[in-house]
Design an enzyme around this catalytic site. Structure first.
Site, PDB file in Angstrom:
ATOM      1  N   ASN A  17     -53.764  70.870  25.446  1.00 47.48           N
ATOM      2  CA  ASN A  17     -52.522  71.381  24.843  1.00 47.48           C
ATOM      3  C   ASN A  17     -52.409  72.866  25.199  1.00 47.48           C
ATOM      4  OD1 ASN A  17     -50.567  72.417  23.149  1.00 47.48           O
ATOM      5  ND2 ASN A  17     -51.250  71.306  21.338  1.00 47.48           N
ATOM      6  N   LYS A  24     -55.537  74.463  23.415  1.00 49.20           N
ATOM      7  CA  LYS A  24     -56.346  73.588  22.564  1.00 49.20           C
ATOM      8  C   LYS A  24     -56.780  72.401  23.413  1.00 49.20           C
ATOM      9  CE  LYS A  24     -53.957  75.015  18.407  1.00 49.20           C
ATOM     10  NZ  LYS A  24     -52.828  74.787  17.522  1.00 49.20           N
ATOM     11  N   ARG A  99     -49.847  68.007  26.505  1.00 52.55           N
ATOM     12  CA  ARG A  99     -48.663  68.295  25.694  1.00 52.55           C
ATOM     13  C   ARG A  99     -47.722  69.183  26.508  1.00 52.55           C
ATOM     14  NH1 ARG A  99     -47.715  73.095  21.612  1.00 52.55           N
ATOM     15  NH2 ARG A  99     -45.635  72.541  20.947  1.00 52.55           N
ATOM     16  N   HIS A 190     -41.592  70.402  19.043  1.00 53.37           N
ATOM     17  CA  HIS A 190     -42.554  69.928  18.029  1.00 53.37           C
ATOM     18  C   HIS A 190     -42.405  68.439  17.723  1.00 53.37           C
ATOM     19  CE1 HIS A 190     -43.203  74.141  16.057  1.00 53.37           C
ATOM     20  NE2 HIS A 190     -44.116  73.886  16.980  1.00 53.37           N
ATOM     21  N   HIS A 218     -42.905  71.676  10.174  1.00 55.83           N
ATOM     22  CA  HIS A 218     -44.084  72.057  10.957  1.00 55.83           C
ATOM     23  C   HIS A 218     -44.081  73.582  11.056  1.00 55.83           C
ATOM     24  CE1 HIS A 218     -47.182  71.545  14.187  1.00 55.83           C
ATOM     25  NE2 HIS A 218     -46.818  72.825  14.322  1.00 55.83           N
ATOM     26  N   LEU A 219     -45.000  74.205  10.324  1.00 52.68           N
ATOM     27  CA  LEU A 219     -45.012  75.671  10.253  1.00 52.68           C
ATOM     28  C   LEU A 219     -46.302  76.213  10.855  1.00 52.68           C
ATOM     29  CD1 LEU A 219     -43.849  75.894   6.507  1.00 52.68           C
ATOM     30  CD2 LEU A 219     -42.409  75.751   8.554  1.00 52.68           C
ATOM     31  N   ASN A 221     -47.491  79.106  14.441  1.00 50.15           N
ATOM     32  CA  ASN A 221     -46.958  80.264  15.172  1.00 50.15           C
ATOM     33  C   ASN A 221     -45.526  79.991  15.594  1.00 50.15           C
ATOM     34  OD1 ASN A 221     -49.095  82.136  15.160  1.00 50.15           O
ATOM     35  ND2 ASN A 221     -50.210  80.791  16.575  1.00 50.15           N
ATOM     36  N   GLY A 222     -45.309  78.769  16.054  1.00 49.26           N
ATOM     37  CA  GLY A 222     -43.952  78.273  16.241  1.00 49.26           C
ATOM     38  C   GLY A 222     -43.649  77.382  15.047  1.00 49.26           C
ATOM     39  N   ARG A 251     -40.952  84.827  17.272  1.00 49.80           N
ATOM     40  CA  ARG A 251     -39.601  84.431  17.684  1.00 49.80           C
ATOM     41  C   ARG A 251     -38.614  84.611  16.531  1.00 49.80           C
ATOM     42  NH1 ARG A 251     -41.191  78.687  19.831  1.00 49.80           N
ATOM     43  NH2 ARG A 251     -43.335  79.426  19.721  1.00 49.80           N
ATOM     44  N   CYS A 294     -49.306  84.936   9.987  1.00 46.39           N
ATOM     45  CA  CYS A 294     -48.763  84.751   8.639  1.00 46.39           C
ATOM     46  C   CYS A 294     -49.790  85.135   7.564  1.00 46.39           C
ATOM     47  CB  CYS A 294     -48.339  83.295   8.498  1.00 46.39           C
ATOM     48  SG  CYS A 294     -47.549  82.943   6.957  1.00 46.39           S
ATOM     49  N   GLU A 396     -51.695  66.552  16.457  1.00 46.57           N
ATOM     50  CA  GLU A 396     -50.944  66.269  17.680  1.00 46.57           C
ATOM     51  C   GLU A 396     -51.827  65.585  18.712  1.00 46.57           C
ATOM     52  OE1 GLU A 396     -49.780  70.385  17.745  1.00 46.57           O
ATOM     53  OE2 GLU A 396     -47.697  69.834  18.096  1.00 46.57           O
TER      54      GLU A 396
HETATM   55  P1  ADP Z   1     -49.804  77.039  16.619  1.00 46.54           P
HETATM   56  O1  ADP Z   1     -48.312  76.986  16.463  1.00 46.54           O
HETATM   57  O2  ADP Z   1     -50.267  78.083  17.572  1.00 46.54           O
HETATM   58  O3  ADP Z   1     -50.447  75.683  16.808  1.00 46.54           O
HETATM   59  P2  ADP Z   1     -51.054  76.911  14.016  1.00 46.54           P
HETATM   60  O4  ADP Z   1     -50.409  75.641  13.580  1.00 46.54           O
HETATM   61  O5  ADP Z   1     -52.518  76.908  14.257  1.00 46.54           O
HETATM   62  O6  ADP Z   1     -50.311  77.587  15.214  1.00 46.54           O
HETATM   63  O7  ADP Z   1     -50.728  77.999  12.870  1.00 46.54           O
HETATM   64  C1  ADP Z   1     -51.085  79.332  13.014  1.00 46.54           C
HETATM   65  C2  ADP Z   1     -50.472  80.097  11.866  1.00 46.54           C
HETATM   66  O8  ADP Z   1     -51.026  79.606  10.636  1.00 46.54           O
HETATM   67  C3  ADP Z   1     -50.804  81.594  11.909  1.00 46.54           C
HETATM   68  O9  ADP Z   1     -49.640  82.351  11.631  1.00 46.54           O
HETATM   69  C4  ADP Z   1     -51.797  81.736  10.786  1.00 46.54           C
HETATM   70  O10 ADP Z   1     -51.751  83.006  10.211  1.00 46.54           O
HETATM   71  C5  ADP Z   1     -51.280  80.704   9.804  1.00 46.54           C
HETATM   72  N1  ADP Z   1     -52.260  80.413   8.758  1.00 46.54           N
HETATM   73  C6  ADP Z   1     -53.451  79.803   8.858  1.00 46.54           C
HETATM   74  N2  ADP Z   1     -54.083  79.813   7.646  1.00 46.54           N
HETATM   75  C7  ADP Z   1     -53.254  80.457   6.773  1.00 46.54           C
HETATM   76  C8  ADP Z   1     -53.303  80.799   5.380  1.00 46.54           C
HETATM   77  N3  ADP Z   1     -54.335  80.477   4.626  1.00 46.54           N
HETATM   78  N4  ADP Z   1     -52.256  81.461   4.851  1.00 46.54           N
HETATM   79  C9  ADP Z   1     -51.180  81.802   5.602  1.00 46.54           C
HETATM   80  N5  ADP Z   1     -51.076  81.501   6.907  1.00 46.54           N
HETATM   81  C10 ADP Z   1     -52.083  80.842   7.486  1.00 46.54           C
END
Ligand code: ADP
Length: 411
Positions: A17, A24, A99, A190, A218-219, A221-222, A251, A294, A396
């Protein structure tokens, strides 16, 4: 536990990915979803990279204190990690799943990679500038280095799940010929994750996919949100590219297009600079001026105004989308789902987001929301007798691996 012996008779899929800033990878068994190996690269800060991986429960880390190109990173992962895995396991790999964020109008479903597919994925980089080119590199390197393991490379697209979105939701209100001639429309992204969430939710609620109405958030980085009615996606927040929609790590998400004219005409910014600002310098990072992560903003919410502002905008926008998607459900929302790094881990973001949604029947149980399940890949966080709100671990890799098996079985 000797997973290697346990896995003697099993078949594996290797999943790559290649994301915007991380790579990943995993080798997993498709029947039980158990990962023999999984890992991820992280860019800690400029010129400082780390790769972490886990083989059968043992953790490994490699730190690089030098500049690494994306290609260098892929090479290291393929040559120094994946190809060094036990040959017993490597022999059992039946295919390699990649992916890919954008399949555009040409690649609507998962496909076995050939030269046409490679060219398309590369060409479509303009639709997913932070992603598609990296997937293209991943596929090229995988063909070059992993051909002895498997010649079957399968591309799985994030846009595929959104093919069911109806015309009124995928068309932009610009002259129609931009759609007919240039294929400008909402494609979403996503989709691999939203599809997996749909499947998992139907299992959790014991409800047939065909009659399942959910909103999937789905929250990470994106970030994106999808309205899923009768098991099919009917709307999603990402658009022509993954830039539209929710506030993301870097973004901007939705904005008035006139801001772009202003930056260009009044501020004399060129298009590359504007694109860089909206894709890489906006979102949480743009709002708090410190970090796209975040966790940083959540941890500093009560002491740092800038962090507070970025999280407030993030959650406000998300609540607004959830509210509007609830109106698409014909009076029956079966569940609201949170997934992805933020969705799974930040009880605070979930709390701020759901607090204004009682008007559509969503009530969070604060105690459940702050607990984290350790025994299961999902947990409920709603109050009793209210619409289920469920946190589900994103997977995923498993969704991609299943697509690989489906395609290989068709050959
Ligand atoms: P990607 O879109 O790169 O796959 P992920 O799904 O791994 O990203 O999510 C990464 C995001 O999750 C980062 O912004 C990270 O700060 C946030 N995150 C992970 N753990 C926590 C937490 N305990 N509280 C707030 N945000 C978190």
């Amino acid at each position: 536990m000797n997973l290697e012996n346990d896995n003697m008779s099993k078949k594996f899929v290797l999943v790559l990915n290649c994301g915007s800033s991380s790579i990943k990878f995993s080798i997993l068994n498709v029947e039980d979803g158990i990962k023999y190996l999984y890992g991820s690269s992280y860019m800690l800060y400029t010129n400082n990279f780390k790769i972490k991986w886990n083989i059968c429960g043992t953790q490994y880390t490699k730190q690089f204190n030098k500049e690494m190109s994306y290609s260098d990173m892929i090479d290291y992962i393929l040559k120094d990690i994946l190809l060094k895995v036990s040959s017993t396991i490597l022999r059992k790999i039946i295919g390699i799943g990649h992916r890919v964020v954008h399949g555009g109008d040409e690649l609507k479903n998962s496909v076995i990679v050939d030269q046409y597919v490679i060219n398309c994925i590369k060409k479509l980089s303009y639709l997913a500038p932070l992603h598609n080119y990296n997937s293209y590199l991943g596929i090229k390197h995988s063909i070059r280095l992993l051909s002895d393991i498997s010649s079957k490379n399968i591309a799985v697209f994030d846009t595929a799940f959104h093919q069911t979105i109806p015309e009124e939701a995928y068309l932009y209100a610009i002259p129609y010929e931009f759609y007919t001639k240039h294929k400008i429309r909402r494609y979403g992204a996503h989709g691999i994750s939203h599809n997996y969430i749909t499947y998992e939710t139907s299992k959790i609620l014991n409800k047939s996919i065909n009659s399942l109405n959910i909103i999937s958030c789905h929250l990470g980085n994106g970030s994106s949100i999808a309205a899923i009615k009768n098991g099919k996606c009917i709307d999603t927040s990402m658009g022509f590219t993954p830039l539209e929609g929710l506030v993301m790590g870097t973004r901007s998400g939705d904005l008035d297009p006139s801001i772009i004219f202003f930056m260009n005409r009044q501020l004399q910014f060129g298009m590359d600079k504007i694109s860089n600002i909206l894709n890489k310098k906006s979102g949480l990072l743009g709002l708090n001026e410190k970090s796209s992560d975040c966790r940083y903003a959540v941890n500093n919410y009560s002491t740092d105004n800038a962090s507070k502002r970025s999280i407030d905008v993030f959650c406000y926008k998300l609540s607004k989308y959830i509210g509007s998607y609830a109106t698409l459900m014909d009076n029956r929302l079966d569940a609201l789902i949170f997934t992805g790094g933020i969705g799974e881990n930040s009880y605070f973001v979930r709390q701020l987001t759901v607090k204004n949604l009682s008007c559509i029947g969503l009530y969070l149980d604060e105690r459940l929301n702050s607990l984290k399940s350790i025994t299961s890949n999902f947990y409920y966080i709603n109050q009793v007798n209210t619409i289920p709100i469920i946190v589900i671990q994103a997977n995923e890799d498993l969704a991609i691996a299943k697509e690989v098996v489906t395609l290989i079985n068709k050959i």
